[in-house]
Design an enzyme around this catalytic site. Structure first.
Site, short mmCIF file in Angstrom:
data_model
loop_
_atom_site.label_atom_id
_atom_site.label_comp_id
_atom_site.label_asym_id
_atom_site.label_seq_id
_atom_site.Cartn_x
_atom_site.Cartn_y
_atom_site.Cartn_z
N ARG A 48 40.92 61.90 59.56
CA ARG A 48 41.24 62.65 58.34
C ARG A 48 40.23 63.76 58.13
O ARG A 48 39.02 63.52 58.19
CB ARG A 48 41.21 61.73 57.11
CG ARG A 48 42.43 60.87 57.08
CD ARG A 48 42.59 60.12 55.79
NE ARG A 48 43.52 59.04 56.04
CZ ARG A 48 43.80 58.07 55.20
NH1 ARG A 48 43.22 58.05 54.03
NH2 ARG A 48 44.65 57.14 55.51
N HIS B 172 46.58 58.69 50.46
CA HIS B 172 46.44 58.97 49.03
C HIS B 172 45.62 60.22 48.75
O HIS B 172 45.44 60.58 47.59
CB HIS B 172 45.78 57.77 48.37
CG HIS B 172 44.45 57.47 48.99
ND1 HIS B 172 44.35 56.92 50.24
CD2 HIS B 172 43.19 57.69 48.57
CE1 HIS B 172 43.07 56.81 50.56
NE2 HIS B 172 42.35 57.28 49.56
N LYS C 66 47.23 59.57 62.91
CA LYS C 66 46.81 58.30 63.51
C LYS C 66 47.86 57.81 64.49
O LYS C 66 49.02 58.23 64.44
CB LYS C 66 46.53 57.24 62.45
CG LYS C 66 47.74 56.77 61.69
CD LYS C 66 47.33 55.59 60.83
CE LYS C 66 48.48 55.10 59.99
NZ LYS C 66 48.19 53.83 59.35
N ASP D 277 51.89 55.69 47.07
CA ASP D 277 50.98 56.77 47.43
C ASP D 277 51.64 57.81 48.35
O ASP D 277 52.84 57.76 48.61
CB ASP D 277 49.71 56.20 48.08
CG ASP D 277 49.95 55.68 49.49
OD1 ASP D 277 51.09 55.29 49.77
OD2 ASP D 277 49.01 55.67 50.31
N ASP E 49 51.81 58.40 51.56
CA ASP E 49 52.59 57.98 52.74
C ASP E 49 53.37 56.69 52.53
O ASP E 49 53.93 56.14 53.48
CB ASP E 49 51.68 57.87 53.97
CG ASP E 49 50.60 56.82 53.79
OD1 ASP E 49 50.17 56.57 52.65
OD2 ASP E 49 50.18 56.24 54.80
N ASP F 293 52.51 53.55 51.72
CA ASP F 293 52.07 52.20 52.07
C ASP F 293 51.34 51.49 50.93
O ASP F 293 51.13 50.29 50.99
CB ASP F 293 51.25 52.19 53.37
CG ASP F 293 50.04 53.11 53.32
OD1 ASP F 293 49.84 53.77 52.29
OD2 ASP F 293 49.32 53.17 54.33
N ARG F 294 50.95 52.23 49.89
CA ARG F 294 50.27 51.58 48.76
C ARG F 294 51.22 51.38 47.59
O ARG F 294 52.22 52.09 47.47
CB ARG F 294 49.11 52.45 48.26
CG ARG F 294 48.02 52.63 49.26
CD ARG F 294 46.87 53.37 48.62
NE ARG F 294 45.81 53.51 49.60
CZ ARG F 294 44.53 53.72 49.30
NH1 ARG F 294 44.18 53.85 48.04
NH2 ARG F 294 43.63 53.81 50.24
N THR G 255 37.71 45.93 56.00
CA THR G 255 38.61 46.87 55.35
C THR G 255 39.46 47.63 56.36
O THR G 255 38.96 48.08 57.38
CB THR G 255 37.77 47.87 54.53
OG1 THR G 255 37.13 47.15 53.48
CG2 THR G 255 38.64 48.98 53.93
N GLU H 41 42.35 45.19 48.11
CA GLU H 41 42.15 45.54 46.72
C GLU H 41 42.56 46.99 46.42
O GLU H 41 42.75 47.37 45.28
CB GLU H 41 40.69 45.34 46.31
CG GLU H 41 39.62 45.93 47.25
CD GLU H 41 39.63 47.44 47.33
OE1 GLU H 41 39.78 48.08 46.27
OE2 GLU H 41 39.47 47.97 48.44
N SER H 42 42.69 47.80 47.48
CA SER H 42 42.98 49.22 47.33
C SER H 42 44.48 49.49 47.21
O SER H 42 44.97 50.45 47.78
CB SER H 42 42.39 49.97 48.52
OG SER H 42 42.87 49.41 49.74
N LYS I 247 50.68 48.16 55.62
CA LYS I 247 50.95 47.78 54.25
C LYS I 247 52.19 48.55 53.82
O LYS I 247 52.54 49.55 54.42
CB LYS I 247 49.75 48.05 53.35
CG LYS I 247 49.16 49.46 53.39
CD LYS I 247 47.83 49.44 52.64
CE LYS I 247 47.22 50.82 52.48
NZ LYS I 247 46.50 51.28 53.66
N ARG J 126 31.64 52.90 47.52
CA ARG J 126 32.53 51.97 46.83
C ARG J 126 31.74 50.73 46.44
O ARG J 126 31.10 50.11 47.29
CB ARG J 126 33.70 51.57 47.73
CG ARG J 126 34.54 52.74 48.22
CD ARG J 126 35.98 52.29 48.49
NE ARG J 126 36.73 53.24 49.28
CZ ARG J 126 37.24 54.39 48.83
NH1 ARG J 126 37.03 54.75 47.57
NH2 ARG J 126 37.95 55.17 49.62
C1 VG1 Z 1 40.61 53.01 51.99
C2 VG1 Z 1 40.79 51.64 51.38
C3 VG1 Z 1 41.26 50.66 52.45
C4 VG1 Z 1 42.55 51.18 53.08
C5 VG1 Z 1 42.32 52.58 53.61
C6 VG1 Z 1 43.59 53.20 54.16
O1 VG1 Z 1 39.61 52.97 52.98
O2 VG1 Z 1 39.61 51.19 50.78
O3 VG1 Z 1 41.45 49.39 51.86
O4 VG1 Z 1 42.97 50.34 54.12
O5 VG1 Z 1 41.84 53.43 52.58
O6 VG1 Z 1 44.60 53.23 53.21
P1 VG1 Z 1 38.09 53.42 52.73
O7 VG1 Z 1 37.41 53.33 54.07
O8 VG1 Z 1 38.13 54.79 52.16
O9 VG1 Z 1 37.54 52.45 51.73
V1 VG1 Z 1 45.64 54.54 53.13
O10 VG1 Z 1 46.92 54.14 52.09
O11 VG1 Z 1 44.56 55.72 52.69
O12 VG1 Z 1 46.15 54.74 54.70
CO CO Z 2 48.57 55.26 52.24
#
Ligand code: VG1
Ligand code: CO
Length: 539
Positions: free
Chosen positions: A20, A112, A124, A275, A277, A279-280, A342, A362-363, A374, A494
């Site tokens: 990213r 997100h 990815k 979100d 894409d 998945d959230r 994570t 938790e995210s 997800k 975090r």
């Molecule tokens: C964050 C979240 C993690 C999640 C990841 C990808 O990662 O905390 O739980 O799997 O985003 O989600 P990080 O390393 O920033 O804490 V998504 O929906 O951004 O693909």
């Molecule tokens: Co996402």
């Protein structure tokens, strides 16, 4: 076909979920191309292979898809299955990879993170099982990208991705498929659509905020067209390259429009958001917010009410920072519970081995063995199925859950765009102090253990170290601290906070957690190291 000489970039290291960067970084000459070539090389080449390709439609999605098609053709791929218009939600891409038994897929998204020319982009690779590439493969991508000297690409006109059907790009088949159809069909096999339809017909009201991101067409087709929710149930349902200026992160801060409606007078029975894409998910009842960790626990306790999980669930997995609420359900059900680092890539082996059925973070991430990502809409549909069977409000279901299992008060505090060096220094200092913590008392709580989380995959034995610092207190409270692996600016700290209560379930989590929050600040000296006293986002 041409071989283009190139120079390696030194920053193409995939993070928690792919590579990213700022969109403009991806738009500079050779940047995207280098990484795509590195993907192909890292997986042993593309010759003769079939891939799925699609993204969340953010700015640059359309250009990137065309580049990847031309590179796949030049690298000898035999077929690429593309979502119409280059669009696929992350869970829909995972499903297609699996259904069509492909050699994997490339997903374009920064999830997100906001989209646009001055915002974020990402890419990815997912494996043939439909899940994100494991660390061994992402490490190989980074190695290849760091040493790359040339890439292969075809000179050709753009492929028309709006018309469904098959065309050829210099011998490689390009198959454009409906982005929604296969995914919607999968959902019908898992959930009792008749029961949910009857609930909507009986006057049940819902709001689904797609946040101008990829889930809009999926939610409209499934929730409005197939389940009969009132027209207009889905808001912000048209995906836009800049997400309409919204920050497509489904949490109370960014999905504030939905929160206001759900906490206001005459709120619908149920609210949800997803979100960039898809998945959230965030789930909200009338007047009550459901934390993602609680949502996972409630889904685990009630999954058997949906036909796809009627036989019960094999086990559950949660990321380490996620609250232990689901562990209590697993104990009650007599099933295994796993704690992983994570990121969804760590759930893949457990799902493939049949050790777990549900996973969550938790995210705002929840999912099951139906795909290897997800899945935001899936979680919303499982909630709808449970509500249709139990015929209770979200508030009643949550309260009954706490009565039975107790409540894991939980919150995450994010400190964004922190100076990277200072954040690293802070984490290093804390790491150095861990050994002396046990036995110390902070805010009246005695430290039971402190470590830097290390994970050994129970299926393939691979290990991942330094996955987050955790401080566990004797009363079951917990502080976790780690740096984000998805940000594109400085460092994001975090701070994850948790406290278990056997009674008193209607407190504000920030109040209930006050001593834990205080202890975390004292322990890490966040203000001293970073100059920050208050988080930017609280979830
Ligand atoms: C964050 C979240 C993690 C999640 C990841 C990808 O990662 O905390 O739980 O799997 O985003 O989600 P990080 O390393 O920033 O804490 V998504 O929906 O951004 O693909
Ligand atoms: Co996402």
């Amino acid at each position: 076909m041409t071989t283009i000489p190139t120079v390696a970039f030194d920053d193409q290291k995939p993070g928690t979920s792919g590579l990213r960067k700022k969109t403009r970084v991806f738009m500079q000459p050779h940047y995207l191309e280098n990484f795509v070539q590195a993907i192909f090389t890292a997986i042993g080449g593309a010759r003769g292979k079939t891939f799925v390709l699609g993204g969340d439609g953010r700015y640059f999605n359309d250009r990137a898809v065309q580049v990847i098609l031309r590179m796949a053709a030049a690298n000898g791929a035999s077929r690429v299955i593309v979502g119409q218009g280059g669009i696929l939600s992350t869970p829909a891409a995972s499903n297609l990879i699996r259904q069509r038994k492909t050699d994997g897929g490339i997903i374009l998204s920064a999830s997100h993170n906001p989209g646009g020319e001055d915002e974020d982009f990402g890419i990815k690779f997912n494996m043939p099982n439909g899940g994100p590439a494991p660390e061994s493969i992402t490490d190989a991508m980074y190695r290849e990208a760091s040493a790359i000297v040339s890439y292969e690409i075809l000179e050709a006109q753009d492929v028309d991705l709006n018309a469904l059907g098959e065309t050829s790009l210099d011998g490689m088949a390009v198959e454009v498929v409906d982005s929604v159809a296969d995914y919607a069909a999968l959902m019908e096999t898992l959930f009792d659509f008749d029961a949910i339809r009857a609930m909507f017909a009986g006057g049940f009201r819902m709001r689904f905020d797609a946040m101008c991101a990829v889930t809009g067409p999926y939610a409209t087709e499934i929730i409005e067209n197939r389940l009969g929710a009132a027209a207009g149930t889905v808001t912000h349902g048209t995906p836009m390259p800049d997400f309409g200026g919204m920050h497509p992160d489904p949490n109370p801060t960014w999905a504030h429009e939905l929160m206001d409606e759900m906490m206001g007078p005459d709120a619908p029975d149920f609210g949800a958001a997803s979100d960039g894409d898809g998945d959230r998910n965030m789930v909200v009842g009338r007047g009550i917010y459901v934390s993602p960790s609680d949502s996972l626990a409630v889904l685990a306790a009630n999954a058997h009410l949906a036909k796809g999980y009627a036989k019960g669930i094999a086990g559950v997995a949660r990321s380490m920072p996620t609250s232990a609420a689901v562990d209590r359900v697993a104990k009650d059900l007599g099933i295994e519970a796993f704690e992983t680092p994570t990121g969804w890539k760590f759930f893949g082996n457990l799902l493939d081995a049949g050790r777990v059925t549900l996973c969550g973070e938790e995210s705002f991430g929840t999912g099951s063995d139906h795909v290897r990502e997800k899945d935001g809409l899936w979680a919303v549909l499982l909630w709808l199925n449970i509500l249709a069977v139990r015929k209770q409000s979200v508030a009643d279901i949550l309260n009954e859950h706490w009565q039975k299992y107790g409540r894991n008060y939980y919150s995450r505090h994010d400190f964004e765009a922190v100076d990277k060096e200072k954040a690293d220094e802070m984490v290093a200092a804390l790491r150095g102090a861990l050994a002396d913590l046990p036995g110390r008392t902070m805010q009246g709580m005695a430290v039971a253990a402190a470590d830097d989380f290390s994970y050994t995959d129970p299926v393939d034995g691979s290990t991942s170290a330094k996955q987050g610092i955790r401080v566990l207190f004797e009363d079951g409270s917990r502080i976790v601290m780690r740096l984000s692996g998805t940000g594109t600016q400085g460092a994001t700290l975090r701070l994850y906070l948790e406290r278990y209560a056997e009674s008193g379930f209607d407190r504000d989590p920030q109040d209930a957690l006050a001593p834990v929050i205080q202890a975390a600040h004292e322990l890490a000296d966040i203000a001293g190291h970073t100059g920050r006293t208050e988080p930017d986002v609280i979830t």
